[in-house]
Design a protein around this motif. Structure first.
Motif, PDB file in Angstrom:
ATOM      1  N   GLY A 148     -49.511  -6.927  10.301  1.00 22.95           N
ATOM      2  CA  GLY A 148     -50.284  -6.698   9.082  1.00 22.95           C
ATOM      3  C   GLY A 148     -50.505  -5.242   8.723  1.00 22.95           C
ATOM      4  O   GLY A 148     -51.282  -4.944   7.802  1.00 22.95           O
ATOM      5  N   TYR A 149     -49.846  -4.326   9.401  1.00 19.74           N
ATOM      6  CA  TYR A 149     -49.994  -2.899   9.102  1.00 19.74           C
ATOM      7  C   TYR A 149     -49.260  -2.532   7.813  1.00 19.74           C
ATOM      8  O   TYR A 149     -48.238  -3.135   7.471  1.00 19.74           O
ATOM      9  CB  TYR A 149     -49.399  -2.045  10.218  1.00 19.74           C
ATOM     10  N   LEU A 150     -49.766  -1.517   7.139  1.00 25.46           N
ATOM     11  CA  LEU A 150     -49.018  -0.816   6.107  1.00 25.46           C
ATOM     12  C   LEU A 150     -48.285   0.305   6.829  1.00 25.46           C
ATOM     13  O   LEU A 150     -48.914   1.153   7.481  1.00 25.46           O
ATOM     14  CB  LEU A 150     -49.949  -0.242   5.045  1.00 25.46           C
ATOM     15  N   VAL A 151     -46.951   0.312   6.764  1.00 27.27           N
ATOM     16  CA  VAL A 151     -46.151   1.233   7.568  1.00 27.27           C
ATOM     17  C   VAL A 151     -45.512   2.305   6.687  1.00 27.27           C
ATOM     18  O   VAL A 151     -44.788   1.992   5.731  1.00 27.27           O
ATOM     19  CB  VAL A 151     -45.050   0.486   8.341  1.00 27.27           C
ATOM     20  N   TYR A 152     -45.789   3.561   7.011  1.00 25.29           N
ATOM     21  CA  TYR A 152     -45.136   4.696   6.374  1.00 25.29           C
ATOM     22  C   TYR A 152     -44.116   5.280   7.352  1.00 25.29           C
ATOM     23  O   TYR A 152     -44.394   5.419   8.548  1.00 25.29           O
ATOM     24  CB  TYR A 152     -46.140   5.787   6.010  1.00 25.29           C
ATOM     25  N   GLY A 153     -42.955   5.630   6.838  1.00 29.93           N
ATOM     26  CA  GLY A 153     -41.926   6.245   7.662  1.00 29.93           C
ATOM     27  C   GLY A 153     -41.711   7.696   7.264  1.00 29.93           C
ATOM     28  O   GLY A 153     -41.483   7.993   6.086  1.00 29.93           O
ATOM     29  N   PHE A 154     -41.818   8.592   8.227  1.00 29.87           N
ATOM     30  CA  PHE A 154     -41.589  10.016   8.005  1.00 29.87           C
ATOM     31  C   PHE A 154     -40.105  10.277   8.242  1.00 29.87           C
ATOM     32  O   PHE A 154     -39.601  10.121   9.360  1.00 29.87           O
ATOM     33  CB  PHE A 154     -42.447  10.823   8.978  1.00 29.87           C
ATOM     34  N   ILE A 155     -39.390  10.652   7.196  1.00 28.69           N
ATOM     35  CA  ILE A 155     -37.928  10.704   7.268  1.00 28.69           C
ATOM     36  C   ILE A 155     -37.415  12.005   6.667  1.00 28.69           C
ATOM     37  O   ILE A 155     -37.939  12.496   5.655  1.00 28.69           O
ATOM     38  CB  ILE A 155     -37.315   9.494   6.515  1.00 28.69           C
ATOM     39  N   ARG A 156     -36.416  12.585   7.325  1.00 24.77           N
ATOM     40  CA  ARG A 156     -35.808  13.796   6.790  1.00 24.77           C
ATOM     41  C   ARG A 156     -35.083  13.484   5.490  1.00 24.77           C
ATOM     42  O   ARG A 156     -34.403  12.464   5.368  1.00 24.77           O
ATOM     43  CB  ARG A 156     -34.823  14.394   7.791  1.00 24.77           C
ATOM     44  N   GLY A 157     -35.211  14.368   4.513  1.00 23.31           N
ATOM     45  CA  GLY A 157     -34.622  14.146   3.196  1.00 23.31           C
ATOM     46  C   GLY A 157     -33.186  14.612   3.124  1.00 23.31           C
ATOM     47  O   GLY A 157     -32.417  14.464   4.067  1.00 23.31           O
TER      48      GLY A 157
END
Length: 339
Positions: A31-40
């Motif tokens: 049930g988490y809201l997941v943000y992904g930190f990703i190189r652009g």
């Protein structure tokens, strides 16, 4: 009237890697809201992740750029940060030690300091991905039951050295600022999402291609090193359990047993009916490291006792799962190419 529990938010660095994919699925299912930190800059892994994990909200940035980390924290406002991002291939770290130090080592400092200066030291719990490579595999350093949280460190690669810097930095922020920072000292863990540059997936991918007549052999380095191999899906649950615990701490996650690369080869080729793997393997000095770790055996008793964590997938099942996954992928691709 029913009171709704606020949705938890997690920010995951290194989300395009094996552990990031397993962890984001695990958190989403909880049930988490997941943000992904990703190189652009047109990251080639982004499209694949968006297709397989559409629930992840992407935030572009880089672990070597503190400003981008601060911006990501402001956008996500996470309850939990899982710092999995790193130059994570041991062999590659020998070729690019400076980059490994900047990303795998100093990147940890950048994450911790960004959490602190944005006023989230009390709110946000942080998981730091440490590694068994910090131990170095030396006999004098390993008790009979395997390395535990009190074992001495002696890293034998730029990757291990950088990870040790990050590990001690995490402990320092825990002790200096009272931040909830837990370090998972994870032994080798593999799975379907492992990159083909890693030896286990290199083997299972080659086995599938050999089965379909697409290649004749696989080139490897040393075959005698022994590793404590577990399943990545089991290990990400341990990461989560560390941040649900009442106190931050360090925990070893391992299976408590070792197997050689030869053992892995035997099981992998048996999946396609080949009882002898030797005709299909050639050793190439190019894949041998300047300093090799002979054996890595972990003692997960603390995690089992304190967190209630236990591995569920055993070694033969792990190998079978990886081979069958690659057989299916290569089979589909082969049929498509034949049209």
């Amino acid at each position: 009237m029913q009171v709704m529990t606020p949705q938890k938010v997690a920010l995951v660095t290194g989300i395009t890697g094996q552990d990031g994919k397993h962890l984001s699925t695990f958190l989403h299912d909880k049930g988490y809201l997941v943000y992904g930190f990703i190189r652009g800059q047109n990251n080639p892994r982004r499209a694949e992740l968006e297709a397989s994990h559409p629930f992840v909200k992407m935030i572009e940035g880089d672990l070597t750029d503190p400003t981008s980390i601060v911006q990501a924290l402001e956008v996500a406002n996470p309850d939990e940060v899982y710092n999995l991002g790193a130059i994570s291939h041991v062999g590659y770290s020998f070729k690019n030690p400076s980059l490994t130090a900047e990303v795998t080592g100093k990147g940890v400092l950048n994450v911790l300091e960004s959490v602190r200066i944005t006023g989230r030291a009390e709110k946000t719990r942080i998981y730091q991905a440490s590694t068994s490579e910090m131990f170095g595999g030396l006999d004098y350093n390993r008790p009979g039951t395997g390395y535990n949280e009190d074992s001495l460190f002696h890293p034998r690669s730029p990757y291990g050295v950088a990870k040790l810097y990050g590990h001690w930095t995490a402990k320092n922020y825990r002790e200096s600022y009272g931040m909830f920072v837990s370090c998972g000292i994870l032994f080798n863990h593999e799975g379907e999402h492992r990159g083909v540059e890693f030896v286990t997936r290199k083997i299972t991918h080659a086995v599938a291609r050999i089965k379909y007549g697409l290649q004749e052999y696989v080139e490897l380095g040393d075959l005698w090193p022994k590793r404590d191999w577990g399943y990545a899906g089991d290990f990400v649950k341990g990461m989560w359990l560390m941040l649900q615990h009442t106190e931050p701490d360090d925990f070893v996650l391992a299976t408590g047993e070792t197997h050689s690369i030869e053992d892995f080869l035997a099981l992998a080729f048996a999946e396609i009916g080949e009882s002898d793997w030797r005709p299909y393997v050639r050793q190439n000095p190019a894949f041998m490291r300047p300093a090799e770790v002979d054996i890595l055996l972990g003692d997960p008793s603390k995690a089992e006792r304190v967190l209630g964590w236990h591995r569920e997938v055993d070694f033969p099942t792990l190998v079978s799962r990886m081979v069958q996954h690659d057989l299916a992928r290569v089979g589909v691709a082969t049929e498509a190419s034949r049209g």
